[in-house]
Scaffold this motif. Structure first.
Motif, PDB file in Angstrom:
ATOM      1  N   THR A  59       0.846  -1.194   0.000  1.00 53.22           N
ATOM      2  CA  THR A  59       0.000   0.000   0.000  1.00 53.22           C
ATOM      3  C   THR A  59       0.880   1.241   0.000  1.00 53.22           C
ATOM      4  OG1 THR A  59      -1.751  -1.129   1.218  1.00 53.22           O
ATOM      5  CG2 THR A  59      -1.781   1.276   1.251  1.00 53.22           C
ATOM      6  N   LEU A  60       0.619   2.154  -0.910  1.00 53.48           N
ATOM      7  CA  LEU A  60       1.375   3.404  -0.955  1.00 53.48           C
ATOM      8  C   LEU A  60       0.698   4.433  -0.053  1.00 53.48           C
ATOM      9  CD1 LEU A  60       2.198   3.744  -4.768  1.00 53.48           C
ATOM     10  CD2 LEU A  60       3.563   2.686  -2.953  1.00 53.48           C
ATOM     11  N   LEU A  61       1.493   5.110   0.736  1.00 51.89           N
ATOM     12  CA  LEU A  61       1.004   6.155   1.638  1.00 51.89           C
ATOM     13  C   LEU A  61       1.342   7.507   1.007  1.00 51.89           C
ATOM     14  CD1 LEU A  61       2.277   4.615   4.997  1.00 51.89           C
ATOM     15  CD2 LEU A  61       0.056   4.291   3.898  1.00 51.89           C
ATOM     16  N   HIS A  62       0.337   8.345   0.878  1.00 49.53           N
ATOM     17  CA  HIS A  62       0.497   9.639   0.189  1.00 49.53           C
ATOM     18  C   HIS A  62       0.349  10.777   1.192  1.00 49.53           C
ATOM     19  CE1 HIS A  62      -0.194   7.503  -3.690  1.00 49.53           C
ATOM     20  NE2 HIS A  62      -1.081   6.812  -2.984  1.00 49.53           N
ATOM     21  N   SER A  66      -2.619   6.057  -7.571  1.00 51.12           N
ATOM     22  CA  SER A  66      -3.402   6.919  -6.682  1.00 51.12           C
ATOM     23  C   SER A  66      -4.007   6.163  -5.505  1.00 51.12           C
ATOM     24  CB  SER A  66      -4.515   7.617  -7.467  1.00 51.12           C
ATOM     25  OG  SER A  66      -5.400   6.655  -8.038  1.00 51.12           O
ATOM     26  N   ALA A  67      -4.081   4.834  -5.599  1.00 48.95           N
ATOM     27  CA  ALA A  67      -4.673   4.059  -4.504  1.00 48.95           C
ATOM     28  C   ALA A  67      -3.777   4.122  -3.274  1.00 48.95           C
ATOM     29  CB  ALA A  67      -4.880   2.616  -4.946  1.00 48.95           C
ATOM     30  N   GLY A  68      -4.360   3.855  -2.122  1.00 51.39           N
ATOM     31  CA  GLY A  68      -3.618   3.878  -0.866  1.00 51.39           C
ATOM     32  C   GLY A  68      -4.216   4.864   0.113  1.00 51.39           C
ATOM     33  N   PHE A  69      -3.481   5.172   1.162  1.00 49.68           N
ATOM     34  CA  PHE A  69      -3.946   6.092   2.191  1.00 49.68           C
ATOM     35  C   PHE A  69      -3.389   7.486   1.920  1.00 49.68           C
ATOM     36  CE2 PHE A  69      -3.855   2.310   5.356  1.00 49.68           C
ATOM     37  CZ  PHE A  69      -5.002   1.796   4.764  1.00 49.68           C
ATOM     38  N   ASP A  70      -4.204   8.499   2.180  1.00 43.52           N
ATOM     39  CA  ASP A  70      -3.794   9.891   1.978  1.00 43.52           C
ATOM     40  C   ASP A  70      -3.787  10.626   3.306  1.00 43.52           C
ATOM     41  OD1 ASP A  70      -3.858  10.511  -1.187  1.00 43.52           O
ATOM     42  OD2 ASP A  70      -5.407   9.048  -0.676  1.00 43.52           O
ATOM     43  N   PHE A  71      -2.773  11.467   3.492  1.00 42.77           N
ATOM     44  CA  PHE A  71      -2.614  12.221   4.734  1.00 42.77           C
ATOM     45  C   PHE A  71      -2.283  13.673   4.390  1.00 42.77           C
ATOM     46  CE2 PHE A  71      -1.397   7.855   5.483  1.00 42.77           C
ATOM     47  CZ  PHE A  71      -2.091   7.528   6.630  1.00 42.77           C
ATOM     48  N   SER A  72      -2.857  14.594   5.138  1.00 41.25           N
ATOM     49  CA  SER A  72      -2.536  16.000   4.929  1.00 41.25           C
ATOM     50  C   SER A  72      -1.198  16.375   5.563  1.00 41.25           C
ATOM     51  CB  SER A  72      -3.644  16.891   5.512  1.00 41.25           C
ATOM     52  OG  SER A  72      -3.759  16.686   6.911  1.00 41.25           O
ATOM     53  N   ASP A  73      -0.666  15.509   6.401  1.00 37.55           N
ATOM     54  CA  ASP A  73       0.541  15.821   7.162  1.00 37.55           C
ATOM     55  C   ASP A  73       1.554  14.694   6.972  1.00 37.55           C
ATOM     56  OD1 ASP A  73       2.289  15.757   9.719  1.00 37.55           O
ATOM     57  OD2 ASP A  73       1.316  17.713   9.805  1.00 37.55           O
ATOM     58  N   SER A  74       2.799  15.049   6.668  1.00 41.23           N
ATOM     59  CA  SER A  74       3.840  14.044   6.445  1.00 41.23           C
ATOM     60  C   SER A  74       4.140  13.238   7.698  1.00 41.23           C
ATOM     61  CB  SER A  74       5.122  14.729   5.954  1.00 41.23           C
ATOM     62  OG  SER A  74       4.901  15.397   4.738  1.00 41.23           O
ATOM     63  N   ASP A  75       3.996  13.838   8.869  1.00 41.90           N
ATOM     64  CA  ASP A  75       4.228  13.106  10.111  1.00 41.90           C
ATOM     65  C   ASP A  75       3.256  11.951  10.251  1.00 41.90           C
ATOM     66  OD1 ASP A  75       5.202  12.504  12.735  1.00 41.90           O
ATOM     67  OD2 ASP A  75       3.524  13.622  13.560  1.00 41.90           O
ATOM     68  N   PHE A  76       1.977  12.178   9.881  1.00 37.76           N
ATOM     69  CA  PHE A  76       1.000  11.098   9.967  1.00 37.76           C
ATOM     70  C   PHE A  76       1.337   9.983   8.972  1.00 37.76           C
ATOM     71  CE2 PHE A  76      -2.165  14.392  11.594  1.00 37.76           C
ATOM     72  CZ  PHE A  76      -1.969  14.002  12.909  1.00 37.76           C
ATOM     73  N   ALA A  77       1.821  10.344   7.788  1.00 33.83           N
ATOM     74  CA  ALA A  77       2.211   9.322   6.820  1.00 33.83           C
ATOM     75  C   ALA A  77       3.346   8.468   7.362  1.00 33.83           C
ATOM     76  CB  ALA A  77       2.618   9.980   5.502  1.00 33.83           C
TER      77      ALA A  77
END
Length: 301
Positions: free
Chosen positions: A190-193, A215-226
């Motif tokens: 899974t790619l984390l974005h 484009s599939a995977g999890f999206d985060f507004s913050d790099s720390d959360f990724a």
């Protein structure tokens, strides 16, 4: 036209809040160190100013009207906010307070692990980390030092390039048990974005891999959360190596592939001559600059 012209004097509002809460002008007067007649006079002037009765008088006791109950909620909330604002000024009153502005990912991943070192190096410093994310303006904000990821710093500030930013895939050790032959193997996970300007498309272009739809995977507004998601085994993140370095050193993350993608951005520290006139801020500034040579070495290893 003057702003806030409809707001009554603060002493009226303090008297109103106390009388409304206690249900008595006399008890409100005792609490505020005034006479009952003074409170009664203030409340009469307040009602005249608002053009609305706020109390029903019953001998020595008072009861709020419907309008008074509504206004009480507004006044109590406003006074509480003023009190909270006053308490927040404590940090500014401390002689060693140094306000360091930084994005949340930099503060959490680079600065927080080094706070003990900062306190040892600058014992008079009481750092205050501002991660509010608002636009930096030294003219209007109480900031001692700002750290930002930029292509070029604001020429109106004094700036120092702390380190360049390079990116590479990282993942939890258990996900990286099987060796990867190339970046093509990343697509098995899974790619984390996140919302960094550079993304997985840039990495696969750097690695000369045509991945198709990524484009599939999890999206985060913050790099720390990724990065946190990667540590928890949710997938593979394209990480800023200066920020991921502590987790890599501690074994919470691993780099499954060699190579690193250089970006057009760098981490800059910024301040101005007024802030650097403070000796403690100057020491923190020098400490930041001294820290970054080892950070760069770690990031590109």
């Amino acid at each position: 036209m003057r702003q806030f012209r409809s707001i009554p004097p603060l002493q009226y509002l303090l008297g109103f809040e106390a009388a409304a809460r206690l249900g008595s002008f006399g008890r409100a007067a005792e609490e505020l160190g005034l006479t009952q007649s003074a409170i009664s006079h203030q409340m009469r002037l307040l009602e005249e100013r608002l053009g609305q009765p706020l109390f029903l008088r019953h001998g020595r006791s008072v009861r709020l009207t419907d309008a008074g109950r509504d206004y009480q909620r507004t006044v109590a909330r406003s006074l509480k906010q003023l009190e909270e604002g006053y308490r927040r000024l404590d940090s500014f009153r401390k002689p060693g307070s140094v306000v360091i502005y930084a994005p949340r990912d930099f503060a959490a991943r680079w600065l927080m692990p080094r706070l003990h070192h900062l306190r040892r190096a600058v014992p008079k410093c009481d750092p205050w980390l501002d991660t509010s994310g608002v636009a930096v303006d030294f003219r209007t904000m109480e900031i001692s030092i700002a750290i930002q990821r930029l292509r070029e710093p604001d020429p109106a500030t004094l700036s120092h390039r702390l380190m360049g930013d390079v990116l590479a895939p990282v993942m939890a050790p258990e996900l990286a048990a099987a060796p990867m032959a190339s970046s093509q193997d990343l697509l098995k996970h899974t790619l984390l974005h996140d919302e960094r300007a550079e993304n997985w498309a840039d990495w696969f272009a750097y690695a000369k891999v045509k991945p198709g739809n990524i484009s599939a995977g999890f999206d985060f507004s913050d790099s720390d959360f990724a990065l946190t998601a990667a540590e928890l085994g949710h997938g593979v993140a394209l990480a800023s190596l200066p920020l991921a370095a502590p987790a890599i050193e501690q074994g919470r993350l691993v780099r499954p592939l060699q190579g690193a993608l250089k970006t057009e951005h760098a981490w800059f520290a910024m301040t101005n001559a007024i802030e650097l006139a403070d000796p403690v801020t100057k020491e923190v500034w020098n400490w930041l600059i001294a820290q970054t040579s080892s950070a760069v070495a770690t990031a590109v290893t």
